[in-house]
Write an enzyme that holds these catalytic residues in place. Structure first.
Site, PDB file in Angstrom:
ATOM      1  N   HIS A 226       0.801  -1.227  -0.127  1.00 27.01           N
ATOM      2  CA  HIS A 226       0.299   0.026  -0.404  1.00 27.01           C
ATOM      3  C   HIS A 226       0.723   1.388   0.044  1.00 27.01           C
ATOM      4  O   HIS A 226       0.371   2.060  -0.340  1.00 27.01           O
ATOM      5  CB  HIS A 226      -0.957   0.074   1.138  1.00 27.01           C
ATOM      6  CG  HIS A 226       0.241   0.793   2.449  1.00 27.01           C
ATOM      7  ND1 HIS A 226      -0.031  -0.644   3.145  1.00 27.01           N
ATOM      8  CD2 HIS A 226      -0.213   1.765   2.646  1.00 27.01           C
ATOM      9  CE1 HIS A 226       0.447  -0.584   4.269  1.00 27.01           C
ATOM     10  NE2 HIS A 226       0.410   1.424   4.535  1.00 27.01           N
ATOM     11  N   ASP A 259       0.278  -7.436   1.366  1.00 28.77           N
ATOM     12  CA  ASP A 259       0.974  -6.214   1.807  1.00 28.77           C
ATOM     13  C   ASP A 259       2.315  -6.369   1.915  1.00 28.77           C
ATOM     14  O   ASP A 259       2.776  -5.504   2.288  1.00 28.77           O
ATOM     15  CB  ASP A 259      -0.257  -5.469   2.898  1.00 28.77           C
ATOM     16  CG  ASP A 259       0.022  -4.184   3.191  1.00 28.77           C
ATOM     17  OD1 ASP A 259       0.662  -3.324   1.644  1.00 28.77           O
ATOM     18  OD2 ASP A 259       0.019  -3.542   4.080  1.00 28.77           O
ATOM     19  N   SER A 341       4.668   2.847   7.496  1.00 28.79           N
ATOM     20  CA  SER A 341       4.151   1.837   6.568  1.00 28.79           C
ATOM     21  C   SER A 341       5.452   1.228   6.142  1.00 28.79           C
ATOM     22  O   SER A 341       6.240   2.510   5.400  1.00 28.79           O
ATOM     23  CB  SER A 341       3.548   1.692   5.990  1.00 28.79           C
ATOM     24  OG  SER A 341       2.461   2.277   6.299  1.00 28.79           O
TER      25      SER A 341
END
Length: 498
Positions: A226, A259, A341
């Site tokens: 992402h 992910d 992230s």
């Protein structure tokens, strides 16, 4: 941790507060400083029942030059949000979580917090560029000045009363203060040169900031899908090291379901030092953790904590209405925020045990902005799983998923993962030639254990399956008519994202 995909109604996220303010303009220096507003307080909401907590992927921090940008173009999403009843395969995609409005771009609360008003009482328009960062620096300077002034006055009073100096020097202070290699400072110093801040931008200008780390000496960078998804098709990617050197990068492969994504520096520098990979299966609750990333665009930020739990089933979405990601996560209380992230979660030896990927949100959008912040509940993809995915992406550019070839009813309120009875023909709900079909499972069966671990929902089952590899043989227990049956099942495979 079970998710809201078990069938409970997802809580509606409350409106987010307005974004932090820019300070008054320099022309107002002569005016008295405004009184500091009383902090806004609120009652804590009642603790939700297990499996109903709203969670979200850590959204990338907004792209520079505005620093820090709060939520512009990146709507947070809530994990496991309720979706219309449907059957979804363990090898297929569960329903996507609902999107939440992006905040901070004219969405909520009017003008910036504390911004000067115009003559008609409306907030002045926001300034472009680095106004947010300047505001933060000025506020900090004012606070420090106030504290310093108060201490200085107190010290002067003490001196005037004949009590002498209040300054105390530490004894035996070395000229060169050295940190042990195994200290947090030593481990951070060793890891930071191998961590990069990733800037991703799409063709339409949308994008954000995330983190990654050096995976091998060939210039491969491991991160979250992402983080780079917006630039995967015709966008631009840049990786900046802690020494400030910036390199063009490209996507080698990405796995939506896991992910995980792998980048490659187009012209990698010589002497790259990959971070050592630990063994996430041997991690224990209470082990020390160190998270490195770029929260809200603040590169090279280091935070610490512990492993709070293992094997947390987490379903996450990026707020775009796309497919969900699943992980059997490591939970940590190390502070991680948007922009962390894809960054490494290290153990007490400095080895990578996970990829920071998601946070639990209190549901209030975070203090002062639209993006949620850390409340001490962060989740990382175990590095053992991430390594398997990365190797597949480097070799073929495509992810490979283990499957049992059944459709799971994500709306079922049962103590386990119920195989769907509606939504298709029986041979579509359970492939007779697939792993589950060959083991004798049928529509309506409820899977209660997988690999010797309890299964409490469909998302939990999927996250468990994806910790294995195709071809692995795993024990599975299911209920039929209330009677438990245990069988051995050999996992099949599916190549690519659907």
């Amino acid at each position: 941790m079970s998710t809201e995909n078990e069938g409970t109604a997802a809580p509606t996220p409350p409106a987010a507060p307005s974004v932090p303010p820019a300070p008054a303009s320099e022309t107002q220096d002569a005016a008295p400083a405004p009184a500091v507003p009383e902090p806004v307080t609120q009652q804590l909401p009642p603790t939700p029942a297990p499996g109903t907590e709203p969670t979200q992927q850590i959204p990338p921090a907004a792209a520079p030059p505005a620093a820090p940008a709060y939520g512009e173009g990146h709507a947070p999403a809530y994990y496991g949000a309720q979706t219309p009843a449907a059957a979804h395969g363990a090898e297929g995609w569960p329903p996507p979580p609902p999107t939440v409005p992006a905040y901070g771009a004219g969405g909520h609360g009017g003008g910036a917090w504390g911004a000067p008003l115009t003559a008609d009482g409306a907030p002045a328009p926001k300034q472009k560029g680095k106004g947010g960062l300047v505001a933060a620096v000025l506020v900090a300077a004012l606070l420090a000045g106030g504290i310093g002034g108060g201490v200085g006055y107190w010290a002067a009073e003490r001196s005037n009363n004949g009590t002498g100096s209040t300054t105390i020097s530490a004894a035996n202070t070395p000229k060169d203060l050295k940190r042990e290699a195994g200290s947090i400072a030593g481990l951070a110093a060793g890891a930071l040169p191998s961590v990069v801040t990733i800037e991703a931008s799409a063709g339409d200008g949308e994008g954000g900031t995330g983190t990654g780390f050096v995976y091998d000496q060939q210039g491969h960078i491991l991160t979250n899908n992402h983080v780079v998804a917006s630039a995967a098709n015709g966008g631009k990617l840049f990786a900046t090291f802690s020494d400030g050197k910036r390199y063009d990068a490209e996507v080698v492969g990405r796995a939506q379901g896991y992910d995980v994504a792998v980048l490659k520096l187009k012209n990698p520098p010589a002497g790259l030092k990959p971070l050592p990979l630990g063994d996430s299966d041997k991690v224990a609750v209470g082990d020390s953790t160190i998270a490195i990333g770029a929260p809200f665009g603040l590169s090279n930020t280091v935070t610490t904590g512990i492993v709070s739990a293992k094997n947390r089933p987490v379903a996450s979405g990026d707020g775009t209405g796309s497919k969900n990601s699943y992980m059997s996560a490591l939970q940590t209380d190390a502070s991680i925020n948007p922009g962390n992230s894809g960054g490494p979660l290290l153990d007490g030896r400095g080895a990578v045990i996970g990829i920071n990927s998601a946070i639990q949100s209190a549901g209030n959008g975070g203090f002062g902005g639209g993006q949620a912040g850390s409340i001490g509940l962060g989740f990382a993809i175990p590095v053992n799983q991430a390594k398997n995915v990365a190797e597949s992406l480097i070799k073929t550019g495509k992810p490979v998923y283990p499957v049992i070839s059944v459709s799971v009813d994500l709306q079922a309120k049962s103590e386990g993962a119920k195989i769907s009875e509606q939504g298709g023909a029986a041979n579509e709900l359970v492939d007779p030639n697939g792993p589950a079909g060959k083991a004798g499972l049928k529509p309506g069966d409820v899977i209660t254990e997988f690999g010797g671990k309890p299964v409490d929902s469909g998302p939990t089952l999927i996250s468990m399956i994806w910790t294995y590899k195709p071809g692995d043989t795993v024990k599975l227990t299911y209920l039929r008519g209330g009677k438990p049956t245990t069988v051995d099942i050999t996992l099949g495979s599916r190549v690519g994202d659907k």
